[in-house]
Scaffold this active site. Structure first.
Site, PDB file in Angstrom:
ATOM      1  NE  ARG A 246      -3.929   2.023   2.369  1.00  0.00           N
ATOM      2  CZ  ARG A 246      -4.428   2.622   3.438  1.00  0.00           C
ATOM      3  NH1 ARG A 246      -3.981   2.309   4.653  1.00  0.00           N
ATOM      4  NH2 ARG A 246      -5.375   3.535   3.311  1.00  0.00           N
TER       5      ARG A 246
ATOM      6  CG  HIS B 175      -7.778  -4.657  -1.632  1.00  0.00           C
ATOM      7  ND1 HIS B 175      -8.799  -3.799  -1.971  1.00  0.00           N
ATOM      8  CD2 HIS B 175      -6.739  -3.845  -1.256  1.00  0.00           C
ATOM      9  CE1 HIS B 175      -8.404  -2.547  -1.829  1.00  0.00           C
ATOM     10  NE2 HIS B 175      -7.169  -2.547  -1.394  1.00  0.00           N
TER      11      HIS B 175
ATOM     12  CG  HIS C  20      -1.584   5.108  -0.714  1.00  0.00           C
ATOM     13  ND1 HIS C  20      -2.438   5.865   0.054  1.00  0.00           N
ATOM     14  CD2 HIS C  20      -2.263   3.983  -1.043  1.00  0.00           C
ATOM     15  CE1 HIS C  20      -3.596   5.205   0.194  1.00  0.00           C
ATOM     16  NE2 HIS C  20      -3.504   4.065  -0.460  1.00  0.00           N
TER      17      HIS C  20
ATOM     18  CG  ASN D  39      -1.283   9.083   1.866  1.00  0.00           C
ATOM     19  OD1 ASN D  39      -1.662   8.090   1.259  1.00  0.00           O
ATOM     20  ND2 ASN D  39      -0.656  10.092   1.265  1.00  0.00           N
TER      21      ASN D  39
END
Length: 285
Positions: free
Chosen positions: A26, A158, A30, A58
């Protein structure tokens, strides 16, 4: 620091936090979606820097301490050689393997350099969010040069990790035909969500294993986030066939995930004399 030492740092982190692989992937995602893969997300607030960490998408991102541990170990043996942005790319690849994915999922490309600025104001518009509608999510991938296959493959991350109830409990009273929720699963989630901050497995089948069960879940209307279920349940979308392909053949998912991670890792990198190689990932040299 050889690859075995790098893996050792991640293995040690994983023993105390089974979610660290999901957190690091992640982090990489990001970071790359905002100003490219330049490690800017890792910067703390400082003079002239408004940290991206403080932007709403975030605020639940984690894994920074493990990146610091890797960076410290690297600087001790080969100072000024490996950038923080390259650390994120390699940590993501190794994490997939440690969490049960293929032993050599993709070849990480190196040579990124670290940015010297952050873009706090650009985070919300760039990062796909759990409340976005399907066209918005698709556009955010398109904006960074990623296509439908990339969107579905990268969403497959995921298959590990957790989400807070706040990100999906609005679905409990929703009749969104593009994101249906299996009634039995819905009741299970109601029971689990004692508060908005409760963490729930993104993949209820094999929550800590990197596999293709995420896509089988979507076929059964058991995608936790509406932005997951969109991929299979949006009528006429080209993503439906991709979900079916990944659900049917795990090796197809693994191959596509690796290809998409390479593409994502190549979003506007700083190379050559641009940027720098930070000695501390949290601050500019």
């Amino acid at each position: 620091m050889n690859s075995f030492q790098f893996i050792g740092v991640l293995e040690q982190a994983r023993r105390s936090d089974a979610r660290i692989g999901a957190k690091l992937i992640r982090l990489h995602f990001h970071d790359c979606f905002v100003n490219g893969c330049d490690g800017s997300l890792l910067l703390d607030d400082a003079d002239g820097i408004n940290s991206e960490k403080d932007a709403i998408p975030n605020q639940t991102v984690d894994g920074y301490a493990v990146v610091d541990d890797i960076k410290t170990a690297l600087e001790n043996v080969c100072p000024g050689v490996v950038s923080c942005s390259d650390i994120l790319a390699l940590a993501s690849q190794i994490s997939v393997s440690l969490d049960g994915g293929p032993s050599n999922p993709w070849e990480v490309q190196f040579g990124r350099r670290d940015g010297t600025t952050a873009n706090n104001g650009g985070v919300v518009d760039a990062i796909p969010g759990p409340f976005d509608d399907f066209p918005t999510v698709r556009q955010k991938f398109t904006d960074v040069g990623l296509d439908s296959t990339d969107m579905v493959a990268l969403s497959g991350a995921h298959t590990i990790g957790k989400a807070r109830c706040l990100t999906f409990n609005g679905r409990f009273n929703s009749n969104d035909s593009n994101a249906p929720l299996d009634p039995t699963y819905l009741e299970e989630l109601r029971q689990l969500c004692s508060s908005n901050g409760t963490l729930v497995d993104l993949d209820p089948t094999t929550p800590n294993g990197f596999d293709n069960n995420y896509f089988t879940n979507l076929q059964n209307n058991r995608g936790l986030l509406k932005t997951d279920q969109f991929l299979f349940s949006t009528s006429g979308s080209d993503t439906i066939a991709i979900v079916n392909r990944f659900a049917n053949t795990q090796s197809d998912f693994f191959d596509s995930f690796g290809e998409s991670m390479i593409k994502m890792g190549n979003i506007s990198p700083l190379t050559g004399n641009s940027g720098q190689i930070r000695t501390d990932c949290r601050r500019v040299n």
